[in-house]
Design an enzyme around this catalytic site. Sequence first.
Site, PDB file in Angstrom:
ATOM      1  N   ASP A 125       0.859  -1.189   0.000  1.00  0.00           N
ATOM      2  CA  ASP A 125       0.000   0.000   0.000  1.00  0.00           C
ATOM      3  C   ASP A 125       0.893   1.237   0.000  1.00  0.00           C
ATOM      4  OD1 ASP A 125       0.323   0.982   3.049  1.00  0.00           O
ATOM      5  OD2 ASP A 125       0.295  -1.194   2.985  1.00  0.00           O
ATOM      6  N   ASP A 167       0.531   3.618   2.304  1.00  0.00           N
ATOM      7  CA  ASP A 167       0.257   4.202   3.612  1.00  0.00           C
ATOM      8  C   ASP A 167      -0.862   5.239   3.420  1.00  0.00           C
ATOM      9  OD1 ASP A 167       0.744   4.031   6.334  1.00  0.00           O
ATOM     10  OD2 ASP A 167       2.058   5.757   6.319  1.00  0.00           O
TER      11      ASP A 167
HETATM   12  N1  ADE Z   1       2.206  -2.992   6.889  1.00  0.00           N
HETATM   13  C1  ADE Z   1       1.665  -2.928   5.664  1.00  0.00           C
HETATM   14  N2  ADE Z   1       1.350  -1.659   5.325  1.00  0.00           N
HETATM   15  C2  ADE Z   1       1.701  -0.891   6.372  1.00  0.00           C
HETATM   16  C3  ADE Z   1       1.648   0.492   6.632  1.00  0.00           C
HETATM   17  N3  ADE Z   1       1.155   1.344   5.750  1.00  0.00           N
HETATM   18  N4  ADE Z   1       2.111   0.948   7.833  1.00  0.00           N
HETATM   19  C4  ADE Z   1       2.616   0.064   8.737  1.00  0.00           C
HETATM   20  N5  ADE Z   1       2.697  -1.262   8.541  1.00  0.00           N
HETATM   21  C5  ADE Z   1       2.249  -1.739   7.374  1.00  0.00           C
END
Ligand code: ADE
Length: 283
Positions: A221, A223
């Site tokens: 992703d 974030d």
């Molecule tokens: N694991 C997967 N995506 C994450 C994110 N955006 N922040 C922290 N841990 C994660």
Amino acid sequence: MNKHKVKVGIICGTGLGDPQNQIVKCQTVTTQEEAKNDFGLPSSDLYHGNINNVDVVMLSRHGPGHKTSPTAVNYRANIEALRLAGCTHILASTACGSLQEYIVKGQLVIPDSFLDRTIKRSTTFYDGVSSKYPGVCHMPMEPAFDPSTSEILFEVGKELGYTIQKGGIIVTIEGPRFSSKAESNLLRSWGGHLVNMTICPEVYLAKEAGLLYAAVALATDYDCWKDCKDKVHPADVVIVFKQNVVKIKETFVKAIKIIGERNWDKEIDELQELCRSCNVSSS
Ligand code: ADE
């Protein structure tokens, strides 16, 4: 003749799930054991097996059914269990948020440094809990990840045709919540490439224990720093991880073969000597 017999510990992160059903699907698992040690119970049983003629020991970081939160994972018990099982190396997988536009979802990164933003975890073996770790240890964190093992993971990922980045700064947050937009932008401004919840303290406990540790990070992703609708949600993390999990499995299986073919005496002896010399109370 090698002085140290190679044995590879595999820490299966989010999405890699139960080691018995995942990494070793077509490989042999010979035994399963509960591996309580001075630091308590590891997150899961240890699964002893063999991949490409190399002895391996697998454990699930979040335990069966992903019931253990990043804060509650007993990182010390996990690393100590792998050390006591005779592991020389650890390969770890981790799902991450990408903090850089060019690190796209489904891409692999082999991290080479970290920013530790955790606040509630045991960060050393040397705190008096175990007589096996007496005194005080000030371990240097460059390199944080074992360079030779990391290089193998990178080369294998490249050979397999995956988009993979060599090196990168992985930020570990405490969680279990994700970062706010302001936090996400702060991590970017610090130069972070990826954000996750588990690489710290695992990576530095492994170094304190004298184990050659490297990780494959999978970006799932962006974030929440990007101005788009696509903000991190745990369900999407699992979906993207599942879509790409084969990349981690294949990278591990092929890397394990290469690790098993090499002599690691120099790396292991040097790390163990570093551990001894960094214990300021041992002389
Ligand atoms: N694991 C997967 N995506 C994450 C994110 N955006 N922040 C922290 N841990 C994660």
